[in-house]
Design a protein around this motif. Structure first.
Motif, mmCIF file in Angstrom:
data_model
loop_
_atom_site.group_PDB
_atom_site.id
_atom_site.type_symbol
_atom_site.label_atom_id
_atom_site.label_comp_id
_atom_site.label_asym_id
_atom_site.label_seq_id
_atom_site.Cartn_x
_atom_site.Cartn_y
_atom_site.Cartn_z
ATOM 1 N N THR A 166 0.842 -1.197 0.000
ATOM 2 C CA THR A 166 0.000 0.000 0.000
ATOM 3 C C THR A 166 0.876 1.246 0.000
ATOM 4 O OG1 THR A 166 -0.098 -0.065 2.418
ATOM 5 C CG2 THR A 166 -1.873 -1.166 1.215
ATOM 6 N N PRO A 167 0.334 2.389 -0.462
ATOM 7 C CA PRO A 167 1.146 3.617 -0.509
ATOM 8 C C PRO A 167 1.696 4.011 0.862
ATOM 9 C CG PRO A 167 -0.862 3.888 -1.780
ATOM 10 C CD PRO A 167 -1.004 2.591 -1.047
ATOM 11 N N VAL A 168 2.914 4.504 0.858
ATOM 12 C CA VAL A 168 3.550 5.038 2.060
ATOM 13 C C VAL A 168 3.708 6.533 1.832
ATOM 14 C CG1 VAL A 168 5.539 4.939 3.603
ATOM 15 C CG2 VAL A 168 4.752 2.870 2.422
ATOM 16 N N GLU A 169 2.815 7.323 2.399
ATOM 17 C CA GLU A 169 2.763 8.749 2.077
ATOM 18 C C GLU A 169 3.445 9.603 3.132
ATOM 19 O OE1 GLU A 169 -1.304 9.747 1.419
ATOM 20 O OE2 GLU A 169 -1.265 9.061 -0.675
ATOM 21 N N LEU A 170 4.191 10.583 2.637
ATOM 22 C CA LEU A 170 4.810 11.615 3.456
ATOM 23 C C LEU A 170 4.678 12.929 2.695
ATOM 24 C CD1 LEU A 170 8.152 9.993 4.725
ATOM 25 C CD2 LEU A 170 6.180 10.606 6.129
ATOM 26 N N PRO A 171 4.772 14.080 3.386
ATOM 27 C CA PRO A 171 4.799 15.354 2.667
ATOM 28 C C PRO A 171 5.912 15.360 1.630
ATOM 29 C CG PRO A 171 4.510 15.740 5.006
ATOM 30 C CD PRO A 171 4.774 14.270 4.850
ATOM 31 N N ALA A 172 5.659 16.008 0.499
ATOM 32 C CA ALA A 172 6.599 15.947 -0.625
ATOM 33 C C ALA A 172 8.007 16.368 -0.232
ATOM 34 C CB ALA A 172 6.084 16.825 -1.769
ATOM 35 N N GLY A 173 8.132 17.468 0.532
ATOM 36 C CA GLY A 173 9.462 17.922 0.920
ATOM 37 C C GLY A 173 10.188 16.911 1.783
ATOM 38 N N VAL A 174 9.474 16.298 2.711
ATOM 39 C CA VAL A 174 10.073 15.288 3.592
ATOM 40 C C VAL A 174 10.439 14.043 2.799
ATOM 41 C CG1 VAL A 174 9.662 13.817 5.603
ATOM 42 C CG2 VAL A 174 8.806 16.161 5.584
#
Length: 398
Positions: free
Chosen positions: A293-301
């Motif tokens: 499944t997707p592992v999401e973080l803020p783009a900058g991080v």
């Protein structure tokens, strides 16, 4: 907000409350005054002055020297008028002066504005006026004088210490911000320019025998520039204004502004870390294990985390050899994301990282640990000689 601002706010309330208190004392003993009209006139001036100058004691800028001088004059005049307005019996019995404890507010304004020296000056004038008003030093008079004098000087000293601490804190924050910016620039240089120079030096060195004088000169220049840059970032980069990236020959850009391609991207937009790490798992010698499944973080991080992984893989290629294998493991936990990079190289000898940092080789110190520290995470490196190395990167989701 300044550390002394709460003192000004408290002083504002103190002056109004003590003015009302002094007027209340007079109203309660009105019939005992020999010249009540004189006292009434003074209290009209005192009340008008206190209410009209409420904003004058709201901060250090508005509390001017002229205001302090007039304020102290009103307090001293009130003390000296007391024998003319009040009865001698009340004065000898220890009755309050016309301004009563309002006088302390004037002295404290000196303390907060100018420190303990100003406080000593103002409290000394008030002490002298009290002694003149009483006619002779009494036990109660001396007690009150010493109390105001010590309290004002103590508060003035505390204000001076607070101001010095505030300046020190501001300087420390400025140094920390500058240090963070230098480390960021050092990471960009390491990830871009140094890696390119090192690659040119290695590739050119492989073809020295057939490349002639031009190849030999290319090897020499690449080596010199790499050494100079490593020495520069190990000593400390210049500030942001002096470190603006310059265009490289041929119109290419330095690593410091390589992130401009993402300038329009919102750094808080969630992205899937798996997609960024997949770009590193190229070829048959780098394997990626990831959740389904997707592992999401803020783009900058997420991009900084992926850059740290790239720096770890660069170290594998540089120190474990082109034939070394590496494995990337991505784990998605409830409160953090963990990325582990492991290789089957010879490992890292004890003390090698400290020596590399002294030489200006900051791949681990800046590109990996520095990045994770700025993200609020951690980077741990484990290595056993002969059994490869493992880098564990932890980034909180919050």
């Amino acid at each position: 907000m300044s550390v002394e601002q709460p003192l000004w706010q408290a002083l504002t309330a103190y002056r109004v409350l003590t003015m009302l208190y002094a007027v209340g004392l007079f109203a309660a003993a009105y019939h005992q005054f020999v010249r009540p009209g004189l006292a009434v006139g003074y209290y009209v001036v005192l009340a008008g002055w206190t209410l009209a100058t409420v904003r004058k004691v709201s901060d250090a800028r508005s509390c001017t020297r002229a205001f302090l001088g007039v304020d102290l004059t009103i307090a001293v005049v009130g003390i000296l008028l007391t024998p003319l307005a009040d009865s001698a019996a009340r004065i000898h019995a220890g009755g309050p002066t016309l301004p009563s404890i309002w006088t302390a507010g004037s002295v404290l304004a000196f303390a907060v504005k100018g420190g303990w020296r100003w406080a000593a000056f103002a409290s000394t004038l008030v002490a002298a006026a009290n002694l003149v008003e009483r006619g002779a030093p009494t036990r109660d008079t001396l007690h009150n004088v010493v109390l105001v004098w010590v309290a004002a000087i103590a508060i003035g000293y505390v204000v001076e210490v607070a101001r010095a601490s505030e300046r020190t804190l501001a300087r420390a924050l400025e140094i920390e911000a500058a240090t963070r910016e230098r480390e960021r620039l050092a990471r960009d240089i390491h990830d871009g320019v140094l890696q390119v120079l090192a690659m040119i030096r290695r590739r050119a060195a492989d073809g020295v025998t057939g490349g002639g004088a031009d190849t030999v000169e290319l090897v020499r220049l690449a080596g010199e520039q790499e050494s100079a840059l490593r020495a520069l970032i190990s000593r400390g980069l210049p500030g942001p204004r002096d470190a603006a990236p310059r265009a490289l020959p041929g119109g290419s850009r330095g690593a410091a502004d390589s992130g401009a391609d993402h300038g329009e991207e919102d750094p808080d937009t969630p992205v899937d870390v798996r997609a960024l790490l997949a770009g590193h798992a190229t070829g048959s010698r780098i394997a990626l294990a990831e959740p389904g499944t997707p592992v999401e973080l803020p783009a900058g991080v997420a991009r900084e985390l992926a850059a740290a992984v790239g720096a770890a893989l660069d170290n594998v290629r540089a120190h474990a050899g082109e034939e070394a294998r590496a494995w990337i493991l991505l784990e998605d936990e409830p409160d953090q994301v963990i990325v582990t990079v492991r290789d089957d190289g010879p490992g890292i000898p004890a003390g090698r990282l400290d020596a590399a940092e002294r030489e200006g080789r900051l791949g681990v110190a800046q590109s990996i640990r520095g990045r994770l520290r700025d993200l609020g995470g951690t980077a741990e490196l484990f290595s056993v000689p002969g059994q490869g190395a493992e880098v564990e990167l932890r980034v909180p989701k919050a």
